[in-house]
Design a protein around this motif. Structure first.
Motif, short mmCIF file in Angstrom:
data_model
loop_
_atom_site.label_atom_id
_atom_site.label_comp_id
_atom_site.label_asym_id
_atom_site.label_seq_id
_atom_site.Cartn_x
_atom_site.Cartn_y
_atom_site.Cartn_z
N ALA A 1 0.83 -1.21 0.00
CA ALA A 1 0.00 0.00 0.00
C ALA A 1 0.86 1.25 0.00
O ALA A 1 0.60 2.21 -0.73
N ILE A 2 1.91 1.25 0.80
CA ILE A 2 2.81 2.41 0.85
C ILE A 2 3.48 2.63 -0.50
O ILE A 2 3.49 3.73 -1.06
N GLY B 1 -5.52 0.69 -6.11
CA GLY B 1 -5.09 -0.60 -5.59
C GLY B 1 -4.48 -0.49 -4.20
O GLY B 1 -4.69 -1.36 -3.35
N ALA B 2 -3.72 0.60 -3.97
CA ALA B 2 -3.09 0.79 -2.66
C ALA B 2 -4.12 0.97 -1.55
O ALA B 2 -4.00 0.40 -0.46
N VAL B 3 -5.17 1.75 -1.83
CA VAL B 3 -6.22 1.96 -0.82
C VAL B 3 -6.97 0.66 -0.57
O VAL B 3 -7.24 0.30 0.59
N ARG C 1 -11.42 -5.20 4.40
CA ARG C 1 -12.61 -5.71 3.70
C ARG C 1 -12.50 -5.56 2.18
O ARG C 1 -13.30 -6.10 1.43
N PHE C 2 -11.51 -4.78 1.70
CA PHE C 2 -11.25 -4.64 0.26
C PHE C 2 -9.97 -5.34 -0.17
O PHE C 2 -9.60 -5.29 -1.33
N ARG C 3 -9.28 -6.00 0.76
CA ARG C 3 -7.90 -6.43 0.52
C ARG C 3 -7.76 -7.39 -0.65
O ARG C 3 -6.82 -7.28 -1.44
#
Length: 310
Positions: A36-37, A81-83, A89-91
């Motif tokens: 994510a970073i 995609g990062a968020v 719950r979206f992973r």
């Protein structure tokens, strides 16, 4: 129990989560946070400076006409995609999107490897990479991390909320593009630069600044094409990005009629670009157009449109 309210246990979410050992949850979460970073910073970097990235992509054989749309699409995809991968719950959706992006990058670089080998590919800030075996190793490691993050988590849910996130990313990209477009069409050049040891005003009439590398074949071809244009009253200032000792020979060999300035640092502080060739059309000291594409009909098409050549 109220039948109208779905119990997470009935959906299998709690069971799936409970079945995972603690070390798998921790490993998946760590991989998700790291990705994510990386992808959030990379995506925002592209969206906040799209014109510079679009110019950089032309060096990677992306057609000039598609470089800006590709930059925006990639930046939005990476940010979205990062968020997604950061939010549990979206992973799984996020890991899938990031995985597809990584596979697309590797396929494209692999298909053009012979031409692109050795080029700088610092897509992620603070991570310096060049096209070579290490590029594929690095992306393969990130692909594995995306798989771990997606598999060792619960099933994704609430697509409407995910679409709200996508909408926010699209709005951010649009605002950023508008701000950058405004900056691209109004930058003020330094009042004077030095030409042949004397002050030279950039505030009068139409001027074209041509940034070039004397040893660059693309720059050589661009200068030869421009030497055949009718510049009317436009003055051309050629600025070598390095090896200034070859400036006179470059202009002689290409036939381009221009004066030479060596104030590259002063000018580049205002007109930011990645690699030459790069051109800036000035009207009374203000940028009227920037030319990063030198393929097909450019730069003649843009120069004719703004009235700098016939």
């Amino acid at each position: 129990m109220n039948e109208s309210t779905a119990d997470p246990a009935d959906l299998g979410l709690e069971a799936a989560s409970a079945e995972l050992p603690g070390w798998k949850k921790a490993t998946g979460s760590t991989a998700a946070v790291l990705l994510a970073i990386l992808f959030f910073v990379s995506g925002c970097w592209k969206l906040t400076d799209p014109f510079q990235w679009a110019h950089a992509l032309t060096e990677f054989r992306v057609p000039a006409a598609w470089s800006l749309p590709f930059t925006l699409a990639t930046g939005m995809g990476e940010t979205f995609g990062a968020v997604l991968i950061l939010v549990p719950r979206f992973r799984r959706w996020g890991s899938l999107l990031i995985g597809l992006l990584l596979i697309a990058f590797m396929v494209y670089i692999g298909a053009n490897y012979t031409t692109l080998a050795g080029k700088d590919c610092s897509c992620f800030p603070l991570v310096k990479r060049t096209i070579g075996p290490g590029f594929f190793i690095g992306d393969a490691i990130m692909l594995l991390m995306a798989a771990v993050a997606g598999l060792w988590t619960r099933a994704s849910e609430n697509i409407r909320a995910a679409l709200v996130v996508l909408g926010a990313v699209v709005v951010f990209a649009g605002v950023s593009l508008g701000v950058n477009f405004t900056r691209q069409s109004g930058l003020k050049a330094p009042a004077t630069i030095t030409v042949d040891g004397k002050p030279y005003s950039l505030q009068q009439g139409d001027m074209f600044l041509f940034f070039y590398d004397p040893e660059c074949l693309h720059c050589d071809a661009a200068a030869k094409r421009m030497s055949k244009l009718n510049w009317k009253d436009t003055k051309v200032v050629a600025i070598p990005t390095h090896d200034p000792q070859f400036a006179a020979a470059f202009l002689h060999d290409t036939g381009l009629t221009a004066v030479t300035s060596l104030d590259i640092d002063q000018l580049r502080a205002v007109f930011k670009f990645v690699d030459p060739p790069y051109g800036v059309a000035l009207e009374r000291g203000r940028q009227k157009a920037a030319i990063a594409s030198w393929e097909d009909a450019e730069p003649a098409a843009t120069l004719r449109r703004i009235g700098f050549v016939e």
